[in-house]
Design a protein around this motif. Sequence first.
Motif, mmCIF file in Angstrom:
data_model
loop_
_atom_site.group_PDB
_atom_site.id
_atom_site.type_symbol
_atom_site.label_atom_id
_atom_site.label_comp_id
_atom_site.label_asym_id
_atom_site.label_seq_id
_atom_site.Cartn_x
_atom_site.Cartn_y
_atom_site.Cartn_z
ATOM 1 N N ASN A 277 0.816 -1.221 0.000
ATOM 2 C CA ASN A 277 0.000 0.000 0.000
ATOM 3 C C ASN A 277 0.849 1.271 0.000
ATOM 4 O O ASN A 277 0.392 2.332 -0.423
ATOM 5 C CB ASN A 277 -0.931 0.018 1.215
ATOM 6 C CG ASN A 277 -2.026 -1.036 1.130
ATOM 7 O OD1 ASN A 277 -2.346 -1.496 0.046
ATOM 8 N ND2 ASN A 277 -2.572 -1.432 2.267
ATOM 9 N N TYR A 278 2.090 1.150 0.518
ATOM 10 C CA TYR A 278 2.965 2.327 0.574
ATOM 11 C C TYR A 278 3.703 2.556 -0.741
ATOM 12 O O TYR A 278 4.466 3.519 -0.862
ATOM 13 C CB TYR A 278 3.959 2.197 1.723
ATOM 14 C CG TYR A 278 3.287 2.214 3.079
ATOM 15 C CD1 TYR A 278 2.515 3.291 3.496
ATOM 16 C CD2 TYR A 278 3.402 1.135 3.953
ATOM 17 C CE1 TYR A 278 1.883 3.304 4.724
ATOM 18 C CE2 TYR A 278 2.778 1.137 5.198
ATOM 19 C CZ TYR A 278 2.021 2.222 5.569
ATOM 20 O OH TYR A 278 1.391 2.220 6.795
ATOM 21 N N LYS A 279 3.527 1.624 -1.688
ATOM 22 C CA LYS A 279 4.043 1.787 -3.060
ATOM 23 C C LYS A 279 5.543 2.089 -3.098
ATOM 24 O O LYS A 279 5.992 3.011 -3.789
ATOM 25 C CB LYS A 279 3.249 2.876 -3.791
ATOM 26 C CG LYS A 279 1.776 2.512 -3.999
ATOM 27 C CD LYS A 279 1.024 3.609 -4.728
ATOM 28 C CE LYS A 279 -0.373 3.175 -5.117
ATOM 29 N NZ LYS A 279 -1.209 2.710 -4.003
ATOM 30 N N MET A 280 6.318 1.314 -2.350
ATOM 31 C CA MET A 280 7.780 1.432 -2.407
ATOM 32 C C MET A 280 8.324 0.532 -3.507
ATOM 33 O O MET A 280 7.795 -0.550 -3.740
ATOM 34 C CB MET A 280 8.383 1.072 -1.054
ATOM 35 C CG MET A 280 8.103 2.102 0.027
ATOM 36 S SD MET A 280 9.020 1.757 1.528
ATOM 37 C CE MET A 280 7.679 1.456 2.672
ATOM 38 N N GLU A 281 9.382 0.980 -4.158
ATOM 39 C CA GLU A 281 9.896 0.269 -5.323
ATOM 40 C C GLU A 281 11.383 -0.058 -5.232
ATOM 41 O O GLU A 281 11.832 -1.028 -5.843
ATOM 42 C CB GLU A 281 9.657 1.104 -6.589
ATOM 43 C CG GLU A 281 8.174 1.387 -6.863
ATOM 44 C CD GLU A 281 7.978 2.295 -8.062
ATOM 45 O OE1 GLU A 281 9.001 2.849 -8.551
ATOM 46 O OE2 GLU A 281 6.834 2.452 -8.514
ATOM 47 N N ALA A 328 5.019 9.758 7.325
ATOM 48 C CA ALA A 328 5.528 11.127 7.228
ATOM 49 C C ALA A 328 6.214 11.362 5.885
ATOM 50 O O ALA A 328 6.367 12.511 5.454
ATOM 51 C CB ALA A 328 6.512 11.405 8.365
ATOM 52 N N LEU A 329 6.610 10.274 5.223
ATOM 53 C CA LEU A 329 7.301 10.388 3.937
ATOM 54 C C LEU A 329 6.395 10.002 2.764
ATOM 55 O O LEU A 329 6.862 9.886 1.641
ATOM 56 C CB LEU A 329 8.547 9.491 3.940
ATOM 57 C CG LEU A 329 9.632 9.896 4.945
ATOM 58 C CD1 LEU A 329 10.705 8.815 5.037
ATOM 59 C CD2 LEU A 329 10.271 11.231 4.554
ATOM 60 N N SER A 330 5.103 9.808 3.045
ATOM 61 C CA SER A 330 4.162 9.435 1.984
ATOM 62 C C SER A 330 3.754 10.653 1.163
ATOM 63 O O SER A 330 3.579 11.742 1.701
ATOM 64 C CB SER A 330 2.914 8.780 2.595
ATOM 65 O OG SER A 330 3.263 7.579 3.274
ATOM 66 N N ILE A 331 3.605 10.435 -0.121
ATOM 67 C CA ILE A 331 3.176 11.494 -1.044
ATOM 68 C C ILE A 331 1.769 11.158 -1.522
ATOM 69 O O ILE A 331 1.497 10.027 -1.951
ATOM 70 C CB ILE A 331 4.133 11.603 -2.241
ATOM 71 C CG1 ILE A 331 5.539 11.983 -1.756
ATOM 72 C CG2 ILE A 331 3.623 12.626 -3.251
ATOM 73 C CD1 ILE A 331 6.573 11.993 -2.856
ATOM 74 N N PHE A 332 0.859 12.137 -1.457
ATOM 75 C CA PHE A 332 -0.541 11.912 -1.812
ATOM 76 C C PHE A 332 -0.909 12.692 -3.071
ATOM 77 O O PHE A 332 -0.329 13.749 -3.355
ATOM 78 C CB PHE A 332 -1.455 12.339 -0.656
ATOM 79 C CG PHE A 332 -1.208 11.558 0.613
ATOM 80 C CD1 PHE A 332 -1.959 10.434 0.897
ATOM 81 C CD2 PHE A 332 -0.226 11.956 1.513
ATOM 82 C CE1 PHE A 332 -1.743 9.715 2.066
ATOM 83 C CE2 PHE A 332 0.010 11.240 2.683
ATOM 84 C CZ PHE A 332 -0.752 10.110 2.959
ATOM 85 N N ASP A 333 -1.897 12.176 -3.783
ATOM 86 C CA ASP A 333 -2.368 12.900 -4.964
ATOM 87 C C ASP A 333 -3.455 13.892 -4.562
ATOM 88 O O ASP A 333 -3.780 14.046 -3.376
ATOM 89 C CB ASP A 333 -2.882 11.930 -6.036
ATOM 90 C CG ASP A 333 -4.040 11.062 -5.549
ATOM 91 O OD1 ASP A 333 -4.702 11.452 -4.554
ATOM 92 O OD2 ASP A 333 -4.293 9.996 -6.145
ATOM 93 N N GLY A 336 -6.224 12.797 -2.301
ATOM 94 C CA GLY A 336 -5.882 12.347 -0.960
ATOM 95 C C GLY A 336 -5.451 10.898 -0.880
ATOM 96 O O GLY A 336 -5.275 10.355 0.218
ATOM 97 N N LYS A 337 -5.248 10.246 -2.050
ATOM 98 C CA LYS A 337 -4.806 8.852 -2.053
ATOM 99 C C LYS A 337 -3.291 8.782 -2.134
ATOM 100 O O LYS A 337 -2.645 9.593 -2.800
ATOM 101 C CB LYS A 337 -5.428 8.111 -3.242
ATOM 102 C CG LYS A 337 -6.944 7.947 -3.134
ATOM 103 C CD LYS A 337 -7.486 7.134 -4.292
ATOM 104 C CE LYS A 337 -8.993 6.928 -4.164
ATOM 105 N NZ LYS A 337 -9.537 6.126 -5.287
ATOM 106 N N LEU A 338 -2.724 7.771 -1.435
ATOM 107 C CA LEU A 338 -1.273 7.637 -1.390
ATOM 108 C C LEU A 338 -0.729 7.296 -2.776
ATOM 109 O O LEU A 338 -1.181 6.335 -3.410
ATOM 110 C CB LEU A 338 -0.887 6.556 -0.377
ATOM 111 C CG LEU A 338 0.580 6.553 0.070
ATOM 112 C CD1 LEU A 338 0.692 6.077 1.512
ATOM 113 C CD2 LEU A 338 1.434 5.664 -0.820
ATOM 114 N N LYS A 339 0.210 8.090 -3.240
ATOM 115 C CA LYS A 339 0.753 7.924 -4.581
ATOM 116 C C LYS A 339 2.110 7.221 -4.564
ATOM 117 O O LYS A 339 2.396 6.374 -5.402
ATOM 118 C CB LYS A 339 0.873 9.305 -5.245
ATOM 119 C CG LYS A 339 1.346 9.275 -6.671
ATOM 120 C CD LYS A 339 1.211 10.647 -7.311
ATOM 121 C CE LYS A 339 2.108 11.679 -6.627
ATOM 122 N NZ LYS A 339 2.089 12.995 -7.308
ATOM 123 N N SER A 340 2.955 7.579 -3.572
ATOM 124 C CA SER A 340 4.285 6.975 -3.472
ATOM 125 C C SER A 340 4.881 7.327 -2.111
ATOM 126 O O SER A 340 4.277 8.066 -1.322
ATOM 127 C CB SER A 340 5.202 7.475 -4.599
ATOM 128 O OG SER A 340 5.392 8.882 -4.486
#
Length: 476
Positions: A277-281, A328-333, A336-340
């Motif tokens: 869900n946190y979309k880490m790559e 704290a390091l999540s980026i949202f669109d 308001g949905k987590l993007k990356s």
Amino acid sequence: DGLNTQCLAATCFLFFACLAPAIGFGSLFGLATNGAIGTMEMVSSTAMCGLIYALTSAQPLTIIGSTGPVLAFVATLFKLAEKMNLPFLPLYAWTGIWTSGILLVSSVTSASNLVKYLTRFTDEIFSTLISFIFVVEAAQNIGRSFTNPASSFTKGLLTLIVAVSTYFTATVFKGLRNTVYFNKSIRKNVSNFGPTIGVVAGALIARWARLSHGAMATLPALSIPATFATTSGRPWMIPIFDLPVWARWGAFLPALMATVLLFLDQNITVRLVNNPNYKMEKGRRKGNMLDGMHADMLIISILTFFTSLVGLPWLVAATVRSISHVRALSIFDSAGKLKSTIEQRITGLSIHSLIGACVLFDKPRAVLTQIPTPVLMGLFMFLGTSALPGNEMWERIKGLFMDSKIAPKERWSTVPKKVTVLFTAIQIACLGAMVYVKESPIGVLFPVVIALLAPLRFALEKGVVKKEYIDILDED
């Protein structure tokens, strides 16, 4: 990737979020071990091990620290040493040496793959437990300000005001991201610095009260040792050969329990951090939550070995602090949905470098001793509650009190209501059992209870809940 305002905000927030538990656990370790391991050892271990882990781990967004179960284990080990008339620190060192060896073997044999048998069922219970511990600890600390004979009603009331002000300021500003006020840039930056603003606001309220009303409104503040030395004045290196030969071998038995504890604490938390869900790559296959776990366990085994030799507390992945770091390091669109998620090592290095500066230098230490303890209790409440959104167990608990006719539809809405209630009730019962064991005289068996959650989950689908329903409720 780590040189931006969001990473700066995360560093400021997590600095307080990591330092406060280190000082709190340090004082508890001092009480449990009669000063053999105390605040200086805990803060030093947090700074040193945190730096090394942030620099070398496969998942640097994980924050390591001490935990309640580790404290309970060390307290039991101290009582065992007293009962058997053995020197505690050499016994602690040999237990840690054996533990590090077993963890090393588990790393090179890829034993962390066993985590694949853990599911959302276990993750949710464990995460809720840690959040519960943070909130309850804060509430108990505030409550003691009213009941402590050395305090007064005025100080108790001021403690409550400062803690609640810190919590609500942090919560309101953190939630500004999801409002329509101001422009996007202001919303984003104020939201990122929300917890830090909360700490500053709480500290200013306490300072105003102290300057206006003097000693009667002076609240207890952070207590950091004035010099860089062990709590008891002992040498840093532990005389490990002071322990009888039979006890050196016998330390293998408590080490087995310590291994289960550290292994589960570490891997469950890293599994939560690695959630797709946190979309880490970086450095991982898509959707895989096991990548890097063996390397991280290797680092933990090495750190456990060296901290054991010098009498520092053992550290493992800390759930609430790690999840707070990731969020704290999540980026949202814009919706308001987590993007990356910003994947980097800078924040972890910076957080623990600042903690190290508080250990080594006088001026940072002097500034921190001006921060009242109630401010950190408000931050504790924020840490505990901010980790709950997204936890489906928590969402289902709230759903028990909602009108199903008008409540928003959830992912598990196709499951019959009575099945959802039963599944949630079982999770709540498991949570209650874990809290009971943790607080009981057999608290050292806490990791065994965690380990039993996996077979319990698979037993449920054998006759308690239909597999078709449990696959929906427990879907990763």
